[in-house]
Design an enzyme around this catalytic site. Structure first.
Site, PDB file in Angstrom:
ATOM      1  N   ASP A 192     -33.729  50.217  10.025  1.00  0.00           N
ATOM      2  CA  ASP A 192     -33.345  49.670  11.329  1.00  0.00           C
ATOM      3  C   ASP A 192     -32.886  50.781  12.278  1.00  0.00           C
ATOM      4  O   ASP A 192     -32.479  51.859  11.862  1.00  0.00           O
ATOM      5  CB  ASP A 192     -32.253  48.612  11.187  1.00  0.00           C
ATOM      6  CG  ASP A 192     -31.019  49.127  10.459  1.00  0.00           C
ATOM      7  OD1 ASP A 192     -31.180  49.918   9.508  1.00  0.00           O
ATOM      8  OD2 ASP A 192     -29.893  48.736  10.812  1.00  0.00           O
ATOM      9  N   GLU A 225     -29.099  47.975   8.041  1.00  0.00           N
ATOM     10  CA  GLU A 225     -27.940  48.686   7.486  1.00  0.00           C
ATOM     11  C   GLU A 225     -26.880  48.891   8.553  1.00  0.00           C
ATOM     12  O   GLU A 225     -25.684  48.912   8.249  1.00  0.00           O
ATOM     13  CB  GLU A 225     -28.388  50.034   6.910  1.00  0.00           C
ATOM     14  CG  GLU A 225     -27.274  50.811   6.211  1.00  0.00           C
ATOM     15  CD  GLU A 225     -26.386  51.609   7.166  1.00  0.00           C
ATOM     16  OE1 GLU A 225     -25.184  51.766   6.861  1.00  0.00           O
ATOM     17  OE2 GLU A 225     -26.877  52.064   8.226  1.00  0.00           O
ATOM     18  N   GLU A 226     -27.301  49.056   9.801  1.00  0.00           N
ATOM     19  CA  GLU A 226     -26.382  49.442  10.872  1.00  0.00           C
ATOM     20  C   GLU A 226     -25.437  48.339  11.322  1.00  0.00           C
ATOM     21  O   GLU A 226     -24.433  48.616  11.972  1.00  0.00           O
ATOM     22  CB  GLU A 226     -27.178  49.920  12.099  1.00  0.00           C
ATOM     23  CG  GLU A 226     -27.960  51.197  11.897  1.00  0.00           C
ATOM     24  CD  GLU A 226     -27.081  52.443  11.842  1.00  0.00           C
ATOM     25  OE1 GLU A 226     -25.838  52.293  11.930  1.00  0.00           O
ATOM     26  OE2 GLU A 226     -27.631  53.540  11.703  1.00  0.00           O
ATOM     27  N   HIS A 277     -25.932  58.883  15.848  1.00  0.00           N
ATOM     28  CA  HIS A 277     -25.658  57.874  16.880  1.00  0.00           C
ATOM     29  C   HIS A 277     -25.542  58.495  18.268  1.00  0.00           C
ATOM     30  O   HIS A 277     -25.008  57.875  19.186  1.00  0.00           O
ATOM     31  CB  HIS A 277     -24.403  57.044  16.551  1.00  0.00           C
ATOM     32  CG  HIS A 277     -24.540  56.219  15.303  1.00  0.00           C
ATOM     33  ND1 HIS A 277     -23.837  55.050  15.095  1.00  0.00           N
ATOM     34  CD2 HIS A 277     -25.303  56.379  14.196  1.00  0.00           C
ATOM     35  CE1 HIS A 277     -24.170  54.543  13.914  1.00  0.00           C
ATOM     36  NE2 HIS A 277     -25.050  55.346  13.346  1.00  0.00           N
TER      37      HIS A 277
END
Length: 394
Positions: free
Chosen positions: A80, A136-137, A361
């Site tokens: 993702d 996962e995020e 990020h």
């Protein structure tokens, strides 16, 4: 093909690995919204002749390579993306406005797909299960529903890695025991009594109450938790008021708590509630606290981490293997290792020469793509270390 030839075969397949990574990088999909990515993964694995399950736990994909009667080993890669605008000036920049792979999941996916291709070309001592995980995020994440849907059925061991730009290319971070923290979040609403900014005596100032809470919550860590026990409590947002001359009747706060043990986690929750209740009671305010437990801590098993440590030394040399300090970031890989033994490691991918200098990020995040080759080789070596251990025991 002999097992000793796998390393050179992976080198031959490196350009395909890069091509796949850049394809996924240009076409990111956010957590729980993945559609084309899992379809691409499933099609690739089927082309290799694997048994493939789609929609595992939601958007997950699981492939199986059949081998001998040795232990079954699983590898996991997440796929993702994040809601971040890609600001890199590269040909493979994201084509999706407001979405990008800013954490390396595209590289994880490409690595595992090409590793699968190499592994299908030899006779394996046991089965290999390829877990391609969604979301996962974003908690509650994809690992738990995939496990509930059987992705670990018959699996004896599991290994995973994270491409990591804080580590320079050519290094690998390993650690036995806790390596990543439990990641919780909380949302707090303070309810006071609003009024005119010039007549404070008739109000209950939600801003004042909220700021007292923020200040006192710092003492939960500094005075209620053993200083030798790692823990973080961060208030990340504070929203209140609409006008300069009005005392706010409500304040909304949110934040995160990071811990490594259930005991510390429970103690922090208890102390937070006690602190907030005391301040609000003294101020004649009311509150609502919603504490959401997130991913548990990632706890690496000793034997499997030793396999990774030796495998990494073969790939990057002994000097390139770094014993990591625990990280306060979270990962739902933790759920897999609550069911089967395994290890999670970090593959160094930082390199100023290729622009891989930005943190995860970040809108200009990128990696040294050669780290994918290191990851594939270490996973491969760790699997054979595991099989060889069982062969000796037999």
């Amino acid at each position: 093909m002999l097992v000793t030839d796998l390393d050179s075969r992976l080198t031959e397949l490196y350009e395909e690995m890069v091509s796949l990574r850049r394809h996924f990088h240009q076409h990111p999909e956010l957590s729980f919204e993945e559609r084309e990515t899992p379809r691409t993964i499933a099609a690739y694995l089927r082309e290799l002749g694997l048994d493939v399950r789609e929609h595992v736990g939601g958007n997950g994909v699981v492939g199986r390579i059949h081998g001998g009667d040795g232990p079954t080993i699983a590898f996991r890669a997440d796929f993702d993306a994040l809601p971040i605008q890609d600001l890199k000036d590269v040909p493979y920049r994201s084509k999706v406005n407001g979405s990008m792979h800013a954490c390396g999941h595209d590289a994880h996916t490409a690595t595992l797909l090409v590793l699968a291709k190499a592994l299908t070309e030899i006779d394996l001592p046991g089965d290999v299960v390829l877990i391609h995980q969604f979301a996962e995020e974003l908690a509650p994440g994809g690992a738990k529903p995939m496990i509930e849907d059987g992705c670990l059925d018959g699996v004896d061991y599991i290994y995973g890695s994270h491409i990591w730009t804080p580590l320079p290319f050519g290094t690998v971070g390993v650690k036995t025991g806790p390596i990543m923290a439990a990641a919780d979040r909380f949302e707090l609403t303070v309810k006071g009594k609003g009024g005119h900014g010039a007549i404070p005596q008739h109000t209950v100032d939600a801003v004042m109450v909220g700021t007292n809470i923020v200040s006192q919550l710092q003492q939960v860590i500094s005075r209620r938790i053993d200083p030798l026990e790692p823990a973080v409590l961060t208030v990340g947002t504070f929203v209140a008021g609409q006008a300069f001359n009005v005392i706010a009747d409500e304040a909304k706060l949110s934040g995160t708590v990071r811990t490594f043990t259930p005991e510390t986690q429970t103690r922090i929750i208890t102390e937070m509630e006690r602190t907030i209740a005391h301040i609000c009671s003294a101020s004649e305010a009311h509150y609502e606290l919603d504490y959401i437990r997130g991913y548990p801590a990632v706890i690496n098993h000793a034997t499997e981490t030793d396999h990774v440590r030796r495998s990494a030394a073969r790939v990057v040399g002994t000097d390139g293997v770094i014993e990591m300090a625990p990280l306060m970031v979270g990962e739902d890989f933790a759920y897999y290792m609550q069911h089967v033994p395994g290890s999670f490691f970090f593959t160094g991918a930082g390199n100023p020469e290729v622009g891989a200098v930005f943190p995860h990020h970040h809108p200009r995040f990128d990696v040294d793509e050669r780290a994918m080759l290191h990851t594939a080789r270490i996973l491969m070596q760790a699997a054979f270390e595991t099989w060889n251990m069982h062969k000796k025991e037999d």
